[in-house]
Design a protein around this motif. Structure first.
Motif, short mmCIF file in Angstrom:
data_model
loop_
_atom_site.label_atom_id
_atom_site.label_comp_id
_atom_site.label_asym_id
_atom_site.label_seq_id
_atom_site.Cartn_x
_atom_site.Cartn_y
_atom_site.Cartn_z
N UNK A 1 1.44 5.18 -0.10
CA UNK A 1 0.73 6.42 0.18
C UNK A 1 1.44 7.60 -0.46
N UNK B 1 3.33 -1.70 6.99
CA UNK B 1 3.11 -0.30 7.34
C UNK B 1 4.36 0.53 7.10
N UNK B 2 5.54 -0.10 7.29
CA UNK B 2 6.78 0.66 7.09
C UNK B 2 6.91 1.12 5.65
N UNK C 1 0.85 -1.19 0.00
CA UNK C 1 0.00 0.00 0.00
C UNK C 1 0.88 1.24 0.00
N UNK D 1 4.43 1.77 3.66
CA UNK D 1 3.48 2.88 3.49
C UNK D 1 4.08 4.18 4.00
N UNK D 2 4.69 4.11 5.20
CA UNK D 2 5.25 5.33 5.79
C UNK D 2 6.42 5.83 4.96
N UNK D 3 7.24 4.91 4.46
CA UNK D 3 8.39 5.34 3.66
C UNK D 3 7.93 6.07 2.39
#
Lengths: 421, 343
Positions: free
Chosen positions: A94, A146-147, A92, A149-151
Motif C-alpha cells: 500500500x 497484512x503486516x 499487497x 501491507x501496513x509496513x
C-alpha cells in the motif's frame, strides 16, 4: 531504462539465437499476440481514442488529447510494475506511490542541475527509486500478509509526511519542486529548448492531423512514454515467463512449501519488490518529464490505493490487465468527471420532461464530481464477482461464445481457468 | 512536571479516538477474522449522525412577528425551530444546545443497523476469501460510503459545537496543585476522554460479565468447538460487528466538537488506527486500547518544541516509526496472542 539494461544484459547474440527456436524476441504464441495488441493500442492511441468528430456532441468522450494519453501510459507503466509484485507474489503493497514520488523528485532535480534533457532524469529516477525500494523492501519483506501491507503503508506515509515538512530543502514542501531560471543546469546548451526535451525534441511538440471532421493530436511526449511502456510491457512478459517469474508464483501459491524444499524466497520477493519500485520510479520520472513539477501529494497513500485499484480492476496477475485497468480508471477520471447536468439533459432530451428530469436525477450522483462513487462501486463489484478483474470477465464471455459454437465447452472453460491461474 | 502532565493530557483525546476505533477494528478482526478497511468510514458516519441530528433539530419555521420590525421597517420574521415549538422555548433550546451528546442516542441504533447490514450484505461473503480480498472490498466500500456522504453533505467541514456548558477551557493544573494557568485544557476533550473510558469499560464489561460476552469470547478462542456445542456463533459474531460499528460511530459522534467532520476524516483516521491495531497486537482488545492511548500520548510528546528541535519532523512520523520498530522487533505487537495472523 531498466528495460534497456536488462535487455542488453541478456545479450543480442543469445536473443538472436533464441529467435528461431522461441519465436519473436523470446516471445511465444499468445504473448506475441498480447505484445502486438499493446503495441498497436499504444501507437494508434491518438486515433483510437478520438473516434468522434471534433465538432460533434460526442466529442466529449474523446480522450485523445496529449495530457490524458500521457497519463494513460504512465499509469500503465506504474500498474505493470505493481502487478509484478502483487500479481505474481501476492504481496499487497500500500506504499508504492512513494517510489513514484521519489522518481518524480529525482527527475526534477536532474532538470534543475543538468538541464532539460529527460534521459538523465529518467535514469536517476529509476536508480533512486530502486535504491529506495531496496531499503523499504528489505525491511518490509521481513513480514508478510497484512503486516507487510501496513509496513509499506507506514513507510509511504512517513515519506509523504517528511516530504511535506522536514525535507523541504529537497522537496520544496507544499509548493512542489519545480525548475527556476536561477538553477544551474550545467549541461543545458544555449540552443536547447527550456522545457523538457529528448535531444532537442520538445515533449510538448504536437502535430495536429485533420481528416474531415476529425482531428488527431500526435504528441511527441506521448510517443516517448508509449515507447517506454511498450518496452516495460515487454520486460514484464519476459519476467512472467522466466524461471524467476515461476519462483514468484510459487511464493504466491505456497510460500511455506517453497521454503521447505530448501529455497529461500526472500531474495526473489525482494527482487520483485525492487523491480516494481523501479517501474514506479520510471513512471514518476516520466510524469515529471511531461510536466516538470513534483509534489508530495503524489506519495500519499490514496495514490498508492489508486494503483491497487487499477491492477485489481484490470486483473491482477494477468499481463494486460493492469494496463487496461490504468486506462479505464484514468479515462473515467477525466471523461466521467466532465459530464455535468447540462450534458445529461442533452442526452435525455428525447424523453418526456418528467422522465428526463428523473433520469438526470438518477445519473447525476454518479458522474461529474461524483465519479469516485462510480469508481468505488465498480471496484467493489469487480472484487466481489470478478476476482480476476476485467480480463477474467472477458475470458468468461469468450468462453460462453465458444461453448455455443462447439460442444467442447468444458475444454474452453478449462482453458479459461488455466489462463486465470 | 506540569509540562509533561500537559502533554499527556494533550495526547489523551487523540489517543481516545485511536483507542475506540482500534477497539472496534480488533473486535471485528478477533471475532470474524476480517480486516475491515471500511472502519474509518464507520467513524465518519457516526460523526455525520451528529450533523444530521443537529440539522433535524434546527429545522425551523418562520413566523412574522408584528410587534417588532427589522431595520427596513418591515415586520420582523422570526425563525422558530420546531424543537422549541414542540418542547417549549427553554427545553427546546436546551435540546438544541445538547445536540452532540443527544446524538449518542441517535447514533447507537443507526450504527447498529449500518453494521448489521454491512456484515450480512457484504462482509459475510468474504470469510473464506483471502485477507487481500477483504482489504480490497472494504477499501472499495469505504470509498463508496465516503462519496455518498460527500454527495449529501458537501465537501466542507461542518462545525458542530459542544454544549455551552462544556465549551472553553479549564485550569486542570490548579485542581492538582500545579501553578495556576500552567495546565489549561479544553473541557470537551476531557469529556471525550471520560466518555471513551466509559465506552471501553462497557465493551469489556459486556464481554466479561454477560453470558453473551462469554460465548463470544469462547468463539474467539475456538470457533469450531463453540459451534459443535450447538451455539449459533455466527449470529453472535454478526451482533458483535454491529457493536463494533456502534463503538466507531460513538467515537465519531463525540469527536465532532473537537474536529468539524468532513467526508474524508474516516480515511485520515483509518491508516493510523490500523497502525494502532498492529502495534497493540492483532486480535488483542487490551492491546488495541493500550496502543491507542500510548501512541496518542507519544504523538503529543513528539509535537513539543523540544522533540522537534532534537529530531526535526519527528511529530509527523513518530507513529509510523513506532509501528515499524514494533513490527520488526515484536511481530506479535505489544499484547498479541500467539498464533494470530502470524504468516
Amino acid at each position: 531504462m531498466t528495460d534497456q539494461t536488462q535487455h542488453t544484459a541478456a545479450g543480442p547474440a543469445t536473443t538472436r539465437a533464441r529467435r528461431k527456436s522461441q519465436g519473436v524476441l523470446g516471445l511465444r504464441g499468445r504473448d506475441i499476440t498480447l505484445m502486438g495488441i499493446v503495441l498497436f493500442l499504444t501507437l494508434a492511441a491518438p486515433f483510437i481514442l478520438n473516434p468522434f468528430p471534433a465538432t460533434s456532441g460526442m466529442a466529449q468522450f474523446n480522450a485523445g488529447y496529449p495530457d490524458l494519453m500521457q497519463r494513460f501510459v504512465i499509469f500503465g507503466i506504474f500498474a505493470i510494475g505493481f502487478n509484478i509484485l502483487f500479481g505474481l507474489t501476492g504481496y499487497l503493497s500500500f506504499g508504492h506511490a512513494a517510489f513514484l514520488g521519489v522518481g518524480s523528485y529525482s527527475a526534477v532535480w536532474m532538470f534543475k542541475l543538468l538541464g532539460y534533457n529527460i534521459v538523465p532524469g529518467l535514469v536517476l529516477s529509476v536508480i533512486v527509486a530502486g535504491l529506495f525500494s531496496l531499503v523499504i523492501g528489505y525491511i518490509s519483506l521481513r513480514r508478510s500478509g497484512i503486516y507487510f501491507s501496513i509496513l509499506t503503508l507506514a513507510f509511504a506515509q512517513m515519506s509523504f509526511a517528511l516530504a511535506y515538512s522536514v525535507l523541504t530543502p529537497i522537496t520544496n514542501g507544499e509548493t512542489g519542486l519545480q525548475v527556476y531560471t536561477s538553477d544551474p543546469q550545467y549541461l543545458q546548451s544555449a540552443d536547447a529548448p527550456s522545457i523538457p526535451h529528448l535531444f532537442g525534441l520538445e515533449m510538448r511538440a504536437t502535430e495536429t492531423l485533420r481528416l474531415g471532421g476529425w482531428s488527431f493530436d500526435l504528441n511527441f511526449g506521448y510517443y516517448v512514454c508509449a515507447v517506454v511502456m511498450v518496452l516495460a510491457f515487454y520486460l514484464a512478459i519476459r519476467i512472467f515467463r522466466s524461471p524467476f517469474g515461476m519462483m514468484l508464483r510459487a511464493v504466491k501459491s505456497n510460500q511455506q512449501r517453497m521454503n521447505y524444499t530448501g529455497l529461500n524466497s526472500r531474495p526473489y520477493t525482494l527482487a520483485a519488490f525492487v523491480i516494481s519500485g523501479m517501474y514506479a520510479g520510471l513512471a514518476g520520472g516520466l510524469m515529471a518529464s511531461m510536466d516538470p513539477l513534483a509534489g508530495a501529494e503524489r506519495m500519499q497513500w490514496t495514490a498508492s490505493g489508486e494503483v491497487v485499484l487499477m491492477t485489481i480492476l484490470g486483473g491482477a496477475g494477468t499481463l494486460i490487465g493492469p494496463v487496461l485497468g490504468a486506462g479505464l480508471i484514468k479515462y473515467f477520471e477525466n471523461i466521467f468527471s466532465k459530464i455535468n447536468d447540462g450534458v445529461l439533459h442533452q442526452w435525455f432530451a428525447f424523453m418526456p420532461d418528467g422522465i428526463e428530469d428523473l433520469l438526470v436525477g438518477i445519473v447525476h450522483p454518479f458522474v461529474g464530481k461524483g465519479w469516485h462513487l462510480t469508481l468505488g462501486l465498480l471496484f467493489m463489484l469487480v472484487v466481489i464477482f470478478l476476482p480476476g478483474g476485467l480480463v477474467e470477465g472477458g475470458q468468461r464471455i469468450a468462453s460462453v461464445f465458444r461453448r455455443d459454437r462447439k460442444a467442447g465447452g468444458a475444454e474452453a472453460r478449462a482453458a479459461a481457468k488455466r489462463n486465470v491461474e | 512536571m506540569d509540562a509533561i502532565f500537559l502533554q499527556i493530557l494533550n495526547g489523551l483525546d487523540k489517543g481516545s479516538a485511536y483507542a475506540l476505533i482500534a477497539l472496534g477494528l480488533t473486535l471485528i478482526f478477533g471475532t470474524l477474522g476480517v480486516v475491515n478497511f471500511a472502519h474509518g468510514a464507520l467513524f465518519m458516519i457516526g460523526a455525520f449522525c451528529a450533523v444530521t441530528l443537529s440539522r433535524l433539530l434546527s429545522l425551523s419555521f418562520t413566523t412574522i412577528d408584528e410587534t417588532r420590525t427589522d431595520f427596513l421597517g418591515n415586520p420582523m420574521k422570526v425563525e422558530t425551530p420546531y424543537a422549541e415549538w414542540l418542547f417549549g422555548p427553554e427545553f427546546g433550546a436546551a435540546i438544541i444546545d445538547w445536540t452532540v451528546p443527544l446524538s449518542i442516542l441517535f447514533a447507537i441504533p443507526v450504527m447498529l443497523v449500518v453494521g448489521l447490514v454491512m456484515e450480512r450484505g457484504l462482509i459475510k461473503h468474504f470469510y473464506k476469501r483471502p485477507h487481500a480480498d477483504q482489504i480490497l472490498v472494504t477499501f472499495g466500500l469505504a470509498i463508496v460510503l465516503q462519496e455518498v456522504i460527500k454527495y449529501f453533505y458537501g465537501a466542507n467541514p461542518i462545525p458542530t459545537p459542544a454544549p455551552e456548558l462544556f465549551r472553553g477551557s479549564f485550569d486542570f493544573g490548579a485542581l492538582l496543585g500545579f501553578e495556576a494557568n500552567a495546565v489549561i485544557y479544553p473541557i470537551w476533550r476531557a469529556v471525550y476522554f471520560i466518555f471513551s473510558l466509559t465506552v471501553i469499560a462497557a465493551v469489556f464489561g459486556f464481554l466479561q460479565f454477560t453470558t453473551f460476552g462469554m460465548v463470544v469470547r469462547a468463539g474467539m478462542a475456538d470457533r469450531e468447538t463453540v459451534g459443535l456445542l450447538g451455539i449459533d456463533i455466527d449470529k453472535r459474531f454478526t451482533i458483535m460487528f454491529g457493536i463494533a460499528a456502534a463503538v466507531a460511530g460513538l467515537a465519531g459522534v463525540m469527536y465532532t466538537p473537537i474536529n468539524p467532520p468532513n467526508y474524508h476524516m474516516g480515511m485520515d483516521f483509518l491508516v493510523l488506527s490500523f497502525v494502532v491495531v498492529v502495534v497493540g497486537g492483532m486480535g488483542s482488545l487490551p492491546g488495541a486500547v493500550l496502543a491507542g492511548f500510548l501512541l496518542g500520548i507519544l504523538e503529543s510528546f513528539a509535537s513539543t518544541a523540544w522533540a522537534i528541535n532534537l529530531v526535526p519532523g519527528i511529530n509527523q512520523i513518530i507513529i509510523y516509526l513506532v509501528a515499524i520498530v514494533v513490527l520488526l522487533t515484536r511481530p506479535r505487537g505489544l499484547m498479541g496472542r500467539k498464533g494470530v495472523m502470524e504468516e
